[in-house]
Design a protein around this motif. Structure first.
Motif, PDB file in Angstrom:
ATOM      1  N   GLY A  46      37.959  40.386  49.525  1.00  0.00           N
ATOM      2  CA  GLY A  46      37.629  39.903  48.102  1.00  0.00           C
ATOM      3  C   GLY A  46      36.584  40.485  47.566  1.00  0.00           C
ATOM      4  N   ALA A  47      36.297  40.555  46.434  1.00  0.00           N
ATOM      5  CA  ALA A  47      34.922  41.128  45.834  1.00  0.00           C
ATOM      6  C   ALA A  47      33.570  40.484  46.217  1.00  0.00           C
ATOM      7  CB  ALA A  47      34.913  40.926  44.382  1.00  0.00           C
ATOM      8  N   SER A  48      32.712  41.467  46.931  1.00  0.00           N
ATOM      9  CA  SER A  48      31.572  41.157  47.390  1.00  0.00           C
ATOM     10  C   SER A  48      30.685  42.519  47.436  1.00  0.00           C
ATOM     11  CB  SER A  48      31.584  40.529  48.813  1.00  0.00           C
ATOM     12  OG  SER A  48      31.561  41.423  49.590  1.00  0.00           O
TER      13      SER A  48
ATOM     14  N   TYR B 210      33.162  44.926  44.127  1.00  0.00           N
ATOM     15  CA  TYR B 210      32.075  44.048  43.210  1.00  0.00           C
ATOM     16  C   TYR B 210      32.133  44.177  41.956  1.00  0.00           C
ATOM     17  CZ  TYR B 210      29.460  48.355  43.366  1.00  0.00           C
ATOM     18  OH  TYR B 210      29.009  49.548  43.030  1.00  0.00           O
ATOM     19  N   SER B 211      31.874  43.386  41.157  1.00  0.00           N
ATOM     20  CA  SER B 211      32.037  43.403  39.692  1.00  0.00           C
ATOM     21  C   SER B 211      31.237  44.428  38.959  1.00  0.00           C
ATOM     22  CB  SER B 211      32.027  42.082  39.153  1.00  0.00           C
ATOM     23  OG  SER B 211      33.061  41.118  39.562  1.00  0.00           O
ATOM     24  N   LEU B 212      31.813  44.891  37.834  1.00  0.00           N
ATOM     25  CA  LEU B 212      30.750  45.364  36.913  1.00  0.00           C
ATOM     26  C   LEU B 212      30.640  44.132  35.727  1.00  0.00           C
ATOM     27  CD1 LEU B 212      29.517  47.694  35.454  1.00  0.00           C
ATOM     28  CD2 LEU B 212      31.826  48.370  34.333  1.00  0.00           C
TER      29      LEU B 212
ATOM     30  N   LEU C 105      40.013  41.111  36.392  1.00  0.00           N
ATOM     31  CA  LEU C 105      39.096  40.635  35.245  1.00  0.00           C
ATOM     32  C   LEU C 105      38.571  39.140  35.380  1.00  0.00           C
ATOM     33  CD1 LEU C 105      38.105  41.078  32.520  1.00  0.00           C
ATOM     34  CD2 LEU C 105      40.264  40.379  31.539  1.00  0.00           C
ATOM     35  N   ASN C 106      37.142  38.954  35.912  1.00  0.00           N
ATOM     36  CA  ASN C 106      36.846  37.692  36.366  1.00  0.00           C
ATOM     37  C   ASN C 106      36.240  37.177  35.118  1.00  0.00           C
ATOM     38  OD1 ASN C 106      35.332  35.815  37.251  1.00  0.00           O
ATOM     39  ND2 ASN C 106      34.713  36.876  39.181  1.00  0.00           N
ATOM     40  N   LEU C 107      36.879  36.166  34.521  1.00  0.00           N
ATOM     41  CA  LEU C 107      36.607  35.268  33.562  1.00  0.00           C
ATOM     42  C   LEU C 107      35.446  34.172  34.013  1.00  0.00           C
ATOM     43  CD1 LEU C 107      39.817  34.587  31.495  1.00  0.00           C
ATOM     44  CD2 LEU C 107      38.247  36.447  31.196  1.00  0.00           C
TER      45      LEU C 107
ATOM     46  N   VAL D  52      43.867  38.275  36.610  1.00  0.00           N
ATOM     47  CA  VAL D  52      42.692  37.660  36.075  1.00  0.00           C
ATOM     48  C   VAL D  52      42.217  36.312  37.080  1.00  0.00           C
ATOM     49  CG1 VAL D  52      41.781  36.310  33.931  1.00  0.00           C
ATOM     50  CG2 VAL D  52      43.466  37.876  33.576  1.00  0.00           C
ATOM     51  N   LYS D  53      40.814  36.593  37.346  1.00  0.00           N
ATOM     52  CA  LYS D  53      40.103  35.887  38.328  1.00  0.00           C
ATOM     53  C   LYS D  53      39.628  34.543  37.258  1.00  0.00           C
ATOM     54  CE  LYS D  53      36.956  35.646  42.040  1.00  0.00           C
ATOM     55  NZ  LYS D  53      36.353  36.761  42.904  1.00  0.00           N
ATOM     56  N   ILE D  54      40.017  33.188  37.695  1.00  0.00           N
ATOM     57  CA  ILE D  54      39.611  32.234  36.794  1.00  0.00           C
ATOM     58  C   ILE D  54      39.056  31.087  37.748  1.00  0.00           C
ATOM     59  CG2 ILE D  54      41.279  32.388  34.932  1.00  0.00           C
ATOM     60  CD1 ILE D  54      43.092  30.235  36.117  1.00  0.00           C
TER      61      ILE D  54
ATOM     62  N   LEU E  48      27.567  30.383  51.240  1.00  0.00           N
ATOM     63  CA  LEU E  48      28.984  30.920  51.657  1.00  0.00           C
ATOM     64  C   LEU E  48      30.161  29.637  51.544  1.00  0.00           C
ATOM     65  CD1 LEU E  48      28.286  33.860  54.403  1.00  0.00           C
ATOM     66  CD2 LEU E  48      28.660  33.738  51.746  1.00  0.00           C
ATOM     67  N   SER E  49      31.288  30.067  51.587  1.00  0.00           N
ATOM     68  CA  SER E  49      32.325  29.025  51.360  1.00  0.00           C
ATOM     69  C   SER E  49      32.407  28.575  52.875  1.00  0.00           C
ATOM     70  CB  SER E  49      33.514  29.491  50.856  1.00  0.00           C
ATOM     71  OG  SER E  49      34.438  30.512  51.555  1.00  0.00           O
ATOM     72  N   THR E  50      33.304  27.551  53.007  1.00  0.00           N
ATOM     73  CA  THR E  50      33.844  27.134  54.075  1.00  0.00           C
ATOM     74  C   THR E  50      35.338  26.903  53.855  1.00  0.00           C
ATOM     75  OG1 THR E  50      33.809  24.606  54.125  1.00  0.00           O
ATOM     76  CG2 THR E  50      31.940  25.781  55.013  1.00  0.00           C
TER      77      THR E  50
ATOM     78  N   CYS F 230      44.794  34.203  46.111  1.00  0.00           N
ATOM     79  CA  CYS F 230      44.134  33.094  46.627  1.00  0.00           C
ATOM     80  C   CYS F 230      42.755  33.565  47.216  1.00  0.00           C
ATOM     81  CB  CYS F 230      44.674  32.276  47.780  1.00  0.00           C
ATOM     82  SG  CYS F 230      43.661  30.813  48.427  1.00  0.00           S
ATOM     83  N   THR F 231      41.582  33.141  46.319  1.00  0.00           N
ATOM     84  CA  THR F 231      40.274  33.341  46.850  1.00  0.00           C
ATOM     85  C   THR F 231      39.569  32.029  46.799  1.00  0.00           C
ATOM     86  OG1 THR F 231      38.221  34.490  46.549  1.00  0.00           O
ATOM     87  CG2 THR F 231      39.355  33.797  44.452  1.00  0.00           C
ATOM     88  N   GLY F 232      38.716  31.981  47.986  1.00  0.00           N
ATOM     89  CA  GLY F 232      37.971  30.628  48.327  1.00  0.00           C
ATOM     90  C   GLY F 232      38.374  29.717  49.377  1.00  0.00           C
ATOM     91  N   GLY F 233      37.768  29.777  50.522  1.00  0.00           N
ATOM     92  CA  GLY F 233      38.077  28.983  51.488  1.00  0.00           C
ATOM     93  C   GLY F 233      38.830  29.592  52.497  1.00  0.00           C
ATOM     94  N   VAL F 234      39.418  30.849  52.412  1.00  0.00           N
ATOM     95  CA  VAL F 234      40.246  31.318  53.358  1.00  0.00           C
ATOM     96  C   VAL F 234      39.210  32.050  54.786  1.00  0.00           C
ATOM     97  CG1 VAL F 234      42.119  33.137  54.025  1.00  0.00           C
ATOM     98  CG2 VAL F 234      41.758  31.936  51.700  1.00  0.00           C
TER      99      VAL F 234
ATOM    100  N   VAL G  77      39.650  37.422  51.107  1.00  0.00           N
ATOM    101  CA  VAL G  77      38.400  37.199  52.130  1.00  0.00           C
ATOM    102  C   VAL G  77      37.272  37.527  51.766  1.00  0.00           C
ATOM    103  CG1 VAL G  77      38.027  36.494  54.581  1.00  0.00           C
ATOM    104  CG2 VAL G  77      40.301  36.873  53.866  1.00  0.00           C
ATOM    105  N   THR G  78      36.418  36.806  51.661  1.00  0.00           N
ATOM    106  CA  THR G  78      35.072  37.381  51.204  1.00  0.00           C
ATOM    107  C   THR G  78      33.978  36.552  52.235  1.00  0.00           C
ATOM    108  OG1 THR G  78      35.332  37.603  48.911  1.00  0.00           O
ATOM    109  CG2 THR G  78      33.044  37.292  49.423  1.00  0.00           C
ATOM    110  N   SER G  79      33.631  35.445  52.086  1.00  0.00           N
ATOM    111  CA  SER G  79      32.703  34.833  53.119  1.00  0.00           C
ATOM    112  C   SER G  79      32.781  34.863  54.517  1.00  0.00           C
ATOM    113  CB  SER G  79      32.423  33.370  52.695  1.00  0.00           C
ATOM    114  OG  SER G  79      31.938  32.843  51.470  1.00  0.00           O
ATOM    115  N   ALA G  80      34.056  34.783  54.928  1.00  0.00           N
ATOM    116  CA  ALA G  80      34.355  34.915  56.443  1.00  0.00           C
ATOM    117  C   ALA G  80      33.826  36.235  56.853  1.00  0.00           C
ATOM    118  CB  ALA G  80      35.878  34.936  56.760  1.00  0.00           C
TER     119      ALA G  80
END
Ligand SMILES: Cc1cc2nc3c(=O)[nH]c(=O)nc-3n(C[C@H](O)[C@H](O)[C@H](O)COP(=O)(O)O)c2cc1C
Length: 337
Positions: free
Chosen positions: A20-22, A45-47, A134-136, A171-173, A219-221, A245-249, A268-271
């Protein structure tokens, strides 16, 4: 051997676990290590809109100052490449990743105003992005903006970006819509190819000592996963959009849960920030082991098994689960002498 092959946004992937983006994607070798460990795609990572606006304003200021100083200046001004003022480093990193990495690289644009996204989306495509995320990320505080106005503004951005490029757009919401299914339906009409669920809302805390704002990022859990699971399960039978799916994996078992609820890919980002890029390999092994133990021969076979379409009345089912959940909590009895 369990077959993990997956298709996301029309892109054939060797498995459903992706990076995932980081800020990790600033480091080409760290990304290469995650890919070697099994990440089947990479979101950069985002612009950010703020960077782009800053660079456009700087370009205008530059042109204005030259034009004011010399009446003829505008005639021989160099053709200002606005990208050199802010987006260019992003585009260069995208090109570096594209060259080094053998799996799809997804560029991330982050903003909620129409702005100049068309140009930037095209520039990302030209530098080799296989898709755009595209992250909104939108925090609405103005009571004069109605939910419809907010959604319409966001959808205008989606439409603009989707029209500008040939590559797919996801689109990331965030989760805060009165009806996520309705908004996702509108995303499809606006031309999106996928939706990424969900942005984490970075909730700044209050620092009571300094009477200021505590902006430390946590970071997430895995506890953040169920919110995504519920929405994935609701959406997967209703939409033709690709689902990320992003968040908590954080583990292969988390990945299995999201897959069962209908996700095409698990970001997967935080992990990875916590354990390093090679940890992706552990997650892939855990997912494969779980699928095998449970008797699935492929990730496709497990995908969507827990979609809400298997419930006759999804809304009633969700209400009943809610009531059952509240009812299951046992309060310890207070002993009275
Ligand atoms: C340090 C950090 C930086 C991030 N930067 C971005 C970013 O530039 N663009 C973006 O869309 N998401 C960004 N995210 C959000 C992640 O991509 C991801 O959606 C979120 O962390 C939830 O996934 P996780 O539970 O696997 O961490 C960032 C997250 C972290 C922790």
């Amino acid at each position: 051997m369990v077959d993990l092959k997956t298709t996301w946004l029309g892109l054939p992937l060797k498995g459903p676990i992706i990076l995932g983006a980081s800020p990790l994607t600033h480091d080409v070798e760290a990304v290469a290590a995650a890919v070697a460990a099994g990440a089947s795609a990479v979101v950069m990572y985002s612009l950010f809109e703020e960077q782009v606006v800053h660079e456009q304003m700087a370009a205008h200021r530059f042109i204005d100052s030259r034009a004011d100083g010399d009446a003829e200046a505008s005639g021989f001004l160099p053709d200002v490449d606005v990208f050199s003022l802010g987006a260019e480093p992003y585009l260069r990193q995208l090109a570096r990743l594209r060259e080094r990495i053998q799996v799809p690289v997804i560029a991330s644009l982050n903003g909620v105003s129409p702005g100049g996204w068309t140009d930037y989306a095209r520039a990302c495509e030209a530098r080799g992005a296989d898709a755009i995320e595209l992250n909104l990320y939108d925090v609405v505080t103005d009571p004069e903006q109605s939910p419809k106005q907010v959604e319409d503004r966001q959808l205008a951005v989606v439409e603009m970006v989707a029209l500008a490029v040939e590559v797919p757009v996801t689109v990331k919401i965030g989760p805060f819509y009165t009806s996520v299914p309705s908004f996702v339906k509108r995303l499809a009409t606006a031309g999106a190819d996928g939706v990424t669920l969900f942005n984490r809302f970075y909730q700044p805390d209050v620092d009571l000592d300094s009477l200021g704002v505590d902006r430390r990022l946590q970071l997430s859990t895995s506890r953040e996963l169920p919110l995504r699971l519920h929405t994935l399960a609701a959406l997967s039978s209703q939409t033709s959009l690709s689902l990320a799916c992003t968040g908590g994996v954080h583990t292969g078992r988390d990945a299995a849960k999201a897959l069962l609820c209908g996700a095409d890919v698990l970001q997967v980002t935080s992990a990875v920030l916590e354990h390093g890029p090679a940890y992706i390999g552990t997650m892939v092994d855990q997912l494969r082991a779980w699928l095998k133990e449970t008797g699935y021969v492929s990730s496709d076979e497990a995908r969507g098994v827990l979609a809400m379409s298997s419930a006759p009345e999804a809304h009633v089912w969700a209400r009943l689960n809610y009531i059952r959940l509240l009812d299951s909590h046992r309060v310890p009895t207070t002993r009275t002498e």
